[in-house]
Enzyme design. Structure first.
Site, PDB file in Angstrom:
ATOM      1  N   ARG A   1     -40.638  26.907  31.855  1.00 51.84           N
ATOM      2  CA  ARG A   1     -41.507  27.521  30.812  1.00 51.84           C
ATOM      3  C   ARG A   1     -41.286  27.590  29.676  1.00 51.84           C
ATOM      4  O   ARG A   1     -40.160  28.942  30.029  1.00 51.84           O
ATOM      5  CB  ARG A   1     -42.657  28.425  31.858  1.00 51.84           C
ATOM      6  CG  ARG A   1     -42.776  27.740  33.111  1.00 51.84           C
ATOM      7  CD  ARG A   1     -44.350  28.476  33.951  1.00 51.84           C
ATOM      8  NE  ARG A   1     -44.158  27.566  35.279  1.00 51.84           N
ATOM      9  CZ  ARG A   1     -44.638  26.609  35.816  1.00 51.84           C
ATOM     10  NH1 ARG A   1     -45.037  26.259  34.505  1.00 51.84           N
ATOM     11  NH2 ARG A   1     -44.945  26.046  36.798  1.00 51.84           N
ATOM     12  N   ASP A   2     -42.290  27.524  28.447  1.00 49.18           N
ATOM     13  CA  ASP A   2     -42.112  28.345  27.915  1.00 49.18           C
ATOM     14  C   ASP A   2     -41.857  29.692  27.478  1.00 49.18           C
ATOM     15  O   ASP A   2     -42.576  30.055  27.839  1.00 49.18           O
ATOM     16  CB  ASP A   2     -42.922  27.847  26.312  1.00 49.18           C
ATOM     17  CG  ASP A   2     -42.121  27.721  24.787  1.00 49.18           C
ATOM     18  OD1 ASP A   2     -41.546  27.152  24.203  1.00 49.18           O
ATOM     19  OD2 ASP A   2     -42.748  28.768  24.919  1.00 49.18           O
TER      20      ASP A   2
ATOM     21  N   ASN B   1     -40.744  18.546  18.047  1.00 49.21           N
ATOM     22  CA  ASN B   1     -39.986  19.334  16.791  1.00 49.21           C
ATOM     23  C   ASN B   1     -38.916  19.190  16.105  1.00 49.21           C
ATOM     24  O   ASN B   1     -37.898  19.300  16.554  1.00 49.21           O
ATOM     25  CB  ASN B   1     -40.950  20.579  16.413  1.00 49.21           C
ATOM     26  CG  ASN B   1     -41.898  20.862  17.182  1.00 49.21           C
ATOM     27  OD1 ASN B   1     -43.322  20.173  16.429  1.00 49.21           O
ATOM     28  ND2 ASN B   1     -42.923  22.700  17.653  1.00 49.21           N
TER      29      ASN B   1
ATOM     30  N   VAL C   1     -35.679  26.292  17.280  1.00 48.96           N
ATOM     31  CA  VAL C   1     -34.224  26.086  18.042  1.00 48.96           C
ATOM     32  C   VAL C   1     -33.713  24.455  18.213  1.00 48.96           C
ATOM     33  O   VAL C   1     -34.402  23.678  18.692  1.00 48.96           O
ATOM     34  CB  VAL C   1     -34.924  26.669  19.865  1.00 48.96           C
ATOM     35  CG1 VAL C   1     -33.499  26.102  21.012  1.00 48.96           C
ATOM     36  CG2 VAL C   1     -35.583  27.772  19.858  1.00 48.96           C
TER      37      VAL C   1
ATOM     38  N   HIS D   1     -35.934  19.151  22.616  1.00 48.76           N
ATOM     39  CA  HIS D   1     -36.358  19.565  23.550  1.00 48.76           C
ATOM     40  C   HIS D   1     -37.808  18.987  23.307  1.00 48.76           C
ATOM     41  O   HIS D   1     -38.717  18.968  22.506  1.00 48.76           O
ATOM     42  CB  HIS D   1     -36.718  21.395  23.435  1.00 48.76           C
ATOM     43  CG  HIS D   1     -36.605  22.126  22.714  1.00 48.76           C
ATOM     44  ND1 HIS D   1     -35.939  22.238  21.321  1.00 48.76           N
ATOM     45  CD2 HIS D   1     -38.033  22.188  21.793  1.00 48.76           C
ATOM     46  CE1 HIS D   1     -37.102  22.866  20.289  1.00 48.76           C
ATOM     47  NE2 HIS D   1     -38.211  22.885  20.629  1.00 48.76           N
TER      48      HIS D   1
ATOM     49  N   HIS E   1     -41.279  19.432  24.360  1.00 47.10           N
ATOM     50  CA  HIS E   1     -42.735  20.090  24.909  1.00 47.10           C
ATOM     51  C   HIS E   1     -44.004  19.093  25.352  1.00 47.10           C
ATOM     52  O   HIS E   1     -44.040  18.495  25.151  1.00 47.10           O
ATOM     53  CB  HIS E   1     -43.759  21.027  23.422  1.00 47.10           C
ATOM     54  CG  HIS E   1     -42.758  21.990  22.778  1.00 47.10           C
ATOM     55  ND1 HIS E   1     -42.409  23.403  22.575  1.00 47.10           N
ATOM     56  CD2 HIS E   1     -41.915  21.640  22.023  1.00 47.10           C
ATOM     57  CE1 HIS E   1     -42.156  23.836  21.532  1.00 47.10           C
ATOM     58  NE2 HIS E   1     -41.257  22.469  21.356  1.00 47.10           N
TER      59      HIS E   1
END
Ligand code: 5GP
Ligand code: ZN
Length: 120
Positions: free
Chosen positions: A31-32, A89, A98, A102, A104
């Site tokens: 989880r973010d 992103n 970061v 990754h 999202h």
């Protein structure tokens, strides 16, 4: 960048805690820490690549695993029918902060942003 300098490599190594929701040989999902929607999960390769395109060039099969894991997570979270957004992103102007690839996974409410080709 070495693993010691990379936040997500440190999460993979277990040096920084994370709320893990899915894991496999090549992929970890958690989880973010600053969720932008009721479901906000980050799906990452265990190996370090700076962004999605670098990952896809080196490990296309792992890139596919990230997307498949996102689908599994959406099922787990109960958002696959209503819909969810997958987002990579890439680079500073896109808001990447970061530099470990990754994906999202966002959902659980109506999402703004680019909808039907228009910003809303
Ligand atoms: P980016 O902006 O690079 O696409 O996404 C990085 C994401 O990582 C952000 O949404 C941010 O909230 C999340 N994040 C940053 N630090 C941590 C952390 O220590 N733990 C977790 N779980 N998420 C983090
Ligand atoms: Zn890393």
């Amino acid at each position: 960048m070495s693993a010691a300098d990379c936040l997500f490599c440190r999460i993979v190594a277990g040096e920084i805690p994370a709320k893990v929701v899915h894991e496999s040989e090549n992929v970890l999902a958690f989880r973010d820490i600053n969720p932008q929607a009721p479901t906000h999960v980050l799906v990452i390769p265990r190996e370090h690549y700076p962004h999605a395109a670098a990952l896809a060039a080196a490990r296309p099969e792992v890139t596919a695993e990230l997307v498949a894991a996102a689908g599994t997570i959406a099922e787990q979270e109960g958002i696959s029918e209503a819909g969810y957004r997958l987002l990579f992103n890439t680079g500073e102007q896109a808001g990447q902060t970061v530099f470990h690839a990754h994906l999202h996974v966002l959902g659980g409410e109506w999402l703004g942003g680019l909808v039907g080709g228009e910003l809303r």
